[in-house]
Scaffold this motif. Structure first.
Motif, short mmCIF file in Angstrom:
data_model
loop_
_atom_site.label_atom_id
_atom_site.label_comp_id
_atom_site.label_asym_id
_atom_site.label_seq_id
_atom_site.Cartn_x
_atom_site.Cartn_y
_atom_site.Cartn_z
N PRO A 272 0.85 -1.19 0.00
CA PRO A 272 0.00 0.00 0.00
C PRO A 272 0.89 1.24 0.00
CG PRO A 272 0.02 -1.03 2.18
CD PRO A 272 0.80 -1.93 1.26
N SER A 273 0.39 2.31 -0.58
CA SER A 273 1.17 3.55 -0.61
C SER A 273 1.51 3.96 0.82
CB SER A 273 0.33 4.62 -1.31
OG SER A 273 1.07 5.80 -1.37
N GLY A 274 2.77 4.32 1.10
CA GLY A 274 3.13 4.64 2.48
C GLY A 274 4.61 4.91 2.64
N ALA A 275 5.19 4.28 3.68
CA ALA A 275 6.57 4.60 4.08
C ALA A 275 7.58 4.39 2.96
CB ALA A 275 6.96 3.75 5.30
N ALA A 276 7.39 3.35 2.16
CA ALA A 276 8.35 3.10 1.07
C ALA A 276 8.31 4.25 0.08
CB ALA A 276 8.03 1.78 0.38
N ASP A 277 7.10 4.65 -0.30
CA ASP A 277 6.97 5.76 -1.27
C ASP A 277 7.59 7.03 -0.70
OD1 ASP A 277 4.38 4.74 -3.26
OD2 ASP A 277 4.61 3.81 -1.29
N ARG A 278 7.34 7.30 0.59
CA ARG A 278 7.87 8.54 1.18
C ARG A 278 9.39 8.50 1.27
NH1 ARG A 278 3.73 7.56 4.80
NH2 ARG A 278 5.20 7.14 6.50
N SER A 279 9.94 7.35 1.61
CA SER A 279 11.40 7.25 1.73
C SER A 279 12.08 7.45 0.38
CB SER A 279 11.79 5.88 2.30
OG SER A 279 11.10 5.62 3.50
N ILE A 280 11.53 6.79 -0.64
CA ILE A 280 12.11 6.89 -1.98
C ILE A 280 11.99 8.33 -2.50
CG2 ILE A 280 11.86 6.07 -4.38
CD1 ILE A 280 13.11 4.11 -2.33
N ALA A 281 10.87 8.97 -2.14
CA ALA A 281 10.68 10.35 -2.60
C ALA A 281 11.76 11.27 -2.05
CB ALA A 281 9.29 10.84 -2.20
N ASP A 282 12.41 10.87 -0.94
CA ASP A 282 13.47 11.70 -0.35
C ASP A 282 14.82 11.51 -1.05
OD1 ASP A 282 11.83 12.92 1.46
OD2 ASP A 282 12.30 11.55 3.11
N THR A 283 14.87 10.65 -2.08
CA THR A 283 16.14 10.36 -2.75
C THR A 283 16.90 11.62 -3.17
OG1 THR A 283 15.37 8.21 -3.52
CG2 THR A 283 17.18 9.20 -4.75
N VAL A 284 16.19 12.56 -3.80
CA VAL A 284 16.93 13.73 -4.32
C VAL A 284 17.43 14.62 -3.17
CG1 VAL A 284 15.86 13.72 -6.61
CG2 VAL A 284 14.81 15.05 -4.77
N GLU A 285 16.64 14.71 -2.11
CA GLU A 285 17.10 15.53 -0.97
C GLU A 285 18.35 14.90 -0.34
OE1 GLU A 285 14.21 15.93 2.23
OE2 GLU A 285 15.78 16.74 3.54
N VAL A 286 18.32 13.59 -0.16
CA VAL A 286 19.48 12.88 0.40
C VAL A 286 20.69 13.05 -0.52
CG1 VAL A 286 20.39 10.57 0.91
CG2 VAL A 286 18.08 11.18 1.65
N THR A 287 20.44 12.93 -1.83
CA THR A 287 21.54 13.01 -2.79
C THR A 287 22.13 14.42 -2.82
OG1 THR A 287 20.42 11.30 -4.07
CG2 THR A 287 22.20 12.48 -5.18
N ASP A 288 21.28 15.43 -2.69
CA ASP A 288 21.80 16.80 -2.63
C ASP A 288 22.71 16.98 -1.42
OD1 ASP A 288 20.50 17.48 -4.93
OD2 ASP A 288 18.94 18.71 -3.97
N TYR A 289 22.33 16.40 -0.28
CA TYR A 289 23.20 16.47 0.89
C TYR A 289 24.53 15.76 0.60
CZ TYR A 289 25.69 15.22 5.00
OH TYR A 289 26.74 15.02 5.86
N LEU A 290 24.46 14.56 0.03
CA LEU A 290 25.69 13.80 -0.24
C LEU A 290 26.61 14.57 -1.20
CD1 LEU A 290 24.24 10.16 -0.49
CD2 LEU A 290 25.44 11.20 1.45
N GLU A 291 26.00 15.29 -2.15
CA GLU A 291 26.81 16.12 -3.05
C GLU A 291 27.64 17.13 -2.27
OE1 GLU A 291 24.13 17.95 -5.99
OE2 GLU A 291 25.43 17.08 -7.53
N SER A 292 27.07 17.63 -1.16
CA SER A 292 27.79 18.65 -0.39
C SER A 292 29.02 18.06 0.30
CB SER A 292 26.85 19.33 0.62
OG SER A 292 26.59 18.46 1.72
N VAL A 293 29.03 16.76 0.54
CA VAL A 293 30.22 16.16 1.17
C VAL A 293 31.10 15.37 0.20
CG1 VAL A 293 29.73 16.07 3.62
CG2 VAL A 293 28.62 14.40 2.15
N PHE A 294 30.53 14.83 -0.88
CA PHE A 294 31.32 13.99 -1.80
C PHE A 294 31.65 14.69 -3.11
CE2 PHE A 294 28.81 10.16 0.08
CZ PHE A 294 29.58 10.18 1.23
N GLY A 295 31.02 15.83 -3.40
CA GLY A 295 31.21 16.47 -4.70
C GLY A 295 30.08 16.09 -5.64
N PRO A 296 30.15 16.56 -6.89
CA PRO A 296 29.02 16.44 -7.83
C PRO A 296 28.50 15.00 -7.99
CG PRO A 296 30.80 17.74 -8.80
CD PRO A 296 31.31 17.23 -7.48
N TYR A 297 27.17 14.88 -8.00
CA TYR A 297 26.54 13.58 -8.27
C TYR A 297 27.02 13.09 -9.63
CZ TYR A 297 22.79 10.16 -9.15
OH TYR A 297 22.09 9.01 -9.44
N PRO A 298 27.50 11.84 -9.72
CA PRO A 298 28.20 11.44 -10.95
C PRO A 298 27.33 10.97 -12.12
CG PRO A 298 28.44 9.74 -9.24
CD PRO A 298 27.69 10.87 -8.62
#
Ligand code: ARG
Ligand code: ZN
Length: 488
Positions: A272-298
């Motif tokens: 059912p639509s829920g926690a999985a959908d919400r977690s995956i939707a955060d992918t770009v926010e998480v990736t933007d943070y990782l870019e700040s520590v690792f450099g440009p998303y490859p």
């Protein structure tokens, strides 16, 4: 595709080593001496064509990959009929010979090969277990490009790895999932199945109308003819073969765009639509943070796929679009696993290992990324995460060296947790400024290439100006708990 010295060496077949040894690893030079103009030219010695080796020489997995050539691009066109559990495919492999070859191998598990051409001409082919042996009508010359086209079909079967469990193509209730580390690709297409030979990929996956077929990279179109839909995907950054995937089934799809790149998420409708959908939707926010520590998303795309299949209890960092077992979201939202899999896009996928022994470079850095994300997200600090594990890890963790874990411990707690602790110990030793510079430089210098633990240690020493042999020796290779480092 060869973008580092390492890859060239690894791609040189064992049987070719004698021939190429003196000319330098992977040299495309013709070993015959140049004719002298002063003396009458002696008749050219006949070229000696050799067999490409049946492995790249990985000490942990000697049969993985093949020697004698270097792939630049795969075009994988498959049709899968879940009702019949039957795959029909044509795969085109663009490669360059790294030695003069009379024959070469591709990895292919099961399935029936119907025809093989090399540069458009029919080629002889035979099977030796999970190897496809191709003998072209004419020998291949070192340094020259060539194109292999293989037509095949059959009922795909997963690989059965005694220690690590199964990987590869699995038939599911309504579709299929092709997934697995350290190997899986050879269960659905012929491939040089070792991360040292990275290549770009085009996928065309045809499935019954109504089903989705998700793969790596950028969505490249979808068309329906009669009862069948073809989904196209393009992975334009070099990719290790184990990071390829196809997931066929019924999904809730979210499409969008972020920083000019396509976003494509798919969550199985079994949930059912829920926690999985919400977690995956955060992918770009998480990736933007990782870019700040690792450099440009490859990579050129973002995404995530959530599956629900009792046989798959892990997540895998399949390139640009990780696949997650639904079990990660059974207790609510979980962005730690998203941070882990997205960190692998830098460490593991863009910077790939050259030999499986160096798995801690992938898993230690991805685990550390979870700790950094937790701290950034207002949770526990990386120091607290370290302290807990330093105090609470089992004897097994301290006895198992993550830098030399052995095949049965490739995905052990030592590789992940002690691997993450190793990264933290480095941070404490060199200080934050040098530490984050090391991570960014590592990602930038080895982008789209392969690298080793020795190269990581050398870089850390160069950037920090510190001698770090003792630290890495104790943390990566020692068989007891290292001394407690200071604190950040
Ligand atoms: N690399 C994956 C991850 O850390 C885990 C793969 C586990 N593979 C396995 N054969 N158990 O996210
Ligand atoms: Zn991982």
């Amino acid at each position: 595709m060869t973008l580092s010295r390492r890859t060239l060496c690894a791609g040189t077949g064992l049987l070719l080593a004698g021939m190429l040894g003196l000319a330098g690893c992977g040299s495309a030079e013709d070993p015959a001496p140049a004719p002298s103009s002063a003396a009458p030219a002696a008749p050219a010695a006949p070229r000696q064509f050799l067999l490409g080796a049946a492995g790249v020489g990985d000490a942990y997995f000697p049969t993985y990959g093949n020697g004698g050539y270097d792939v630049s691009r795969y075009t994988v066109k498959v049709r899968y009929d879940p009702a019949e559990d039957r795959l029909t495919g044509t795969t085109t492999v663009q490669a360059a010979a790294t030695g003069d070859l009379s024959a070469f191998n591709l990895d292919l598990a099961g399935l029936t090969v119907r025809s093989v051409t090399v540069d458009g001409a029919p080629a002889k082919h035979g099977r030796k277990g999970d190897e496809l042996v191709v003998t072209p009508a004419r020998g291949l010359i070192a340094g020259n490009g060539f194109v292999v086209e293989i037509a095949y079909d059959g009922k795909p079967e997963p690989l059965r790895n005694e220690v690590l469990g199964s990987g590869g193509f699995l038939h599911t209730d309504e579709g299929a999932i092709a997934l697995g580390q350290p190997e899986s690709a050879s269960t659905w297409f012929p491939v040089n199945d070792h991360p040292s030979d990275k290549a770009t990929y085009d996928f065309e996956i045809t499935v019954p109308k109504g089903l989705t077929a998700v793969s790596n990279g950028v969505p490249a179109g979808k068309s329906t003819t009669g009862d069948w839909t073809t989904w196209k995907w393009a992975e334009r950054s070099p990719m290790a073969s184990y990071l390829s995937t196809v997931v066929i089934g019924k999904f809730r799809i979210t499409e969008g765009e972020h920083k000019g790149r396509p976003v494509f998420h798919a969550v199985t409708t079994d949930l059912p639509s829920g926690a999985a959908d919400r977690s995956i939707a955060d992918t770009v926010e998480v990736t933007d943070y990782l870019e700040s520590v690792f450099g440009p998303y490859p990579f050129e795309a973002y995404g995530g796929v959530v599956i629900s299949d009792a046989r798959i209890r892990y997540a895998l960092e399949t390139q640009s679009r990780p696949v997650y077992s639904a079990s990660f979201f059974s207790r609510g939202e979980n962005t730690a696993v998203v941070a882990h899999e997205m960190a692998h896009q830098w460490f593991g996928n863009s910077v790939s290992l050259a030999r499986w022994q160096d798995i801690w470079l992938n898993e230690g850095l991805a685990t550390y990324a979870e700790w950094l994300w937790a701290e950034h997200d207002g949770g526990r600090t990386a120091q607290q995460e370290f302290d807990d594990r330093y105090a609470g890890s089992s004897g097994q963790v301290w006895r198992t060296p993550p830098g030399e874990p052995g095949v049965p411990n490739l995905f052990s707690e030592s590789v992940y947790q002690r691997g993450g602790m190793t990264v933290h110990a480095l941070r404490v030793a060199v200080g934050d400024k040098a530490f984050f510079e090391i991570l960014k430089t590592w990602a930038a210098q080895n982008r789209d290439a392969n690298a080793t633990t020795a190269e990581f240690v050398a870089l850390a020493e160069r950037v920090s100006g510190k001698q770090l042999d003792d630290l890495f020796e104790a943390w990566l290779y020692g068989k007891q708990r290292p001394d407690r480092p200071g604190r950040v």
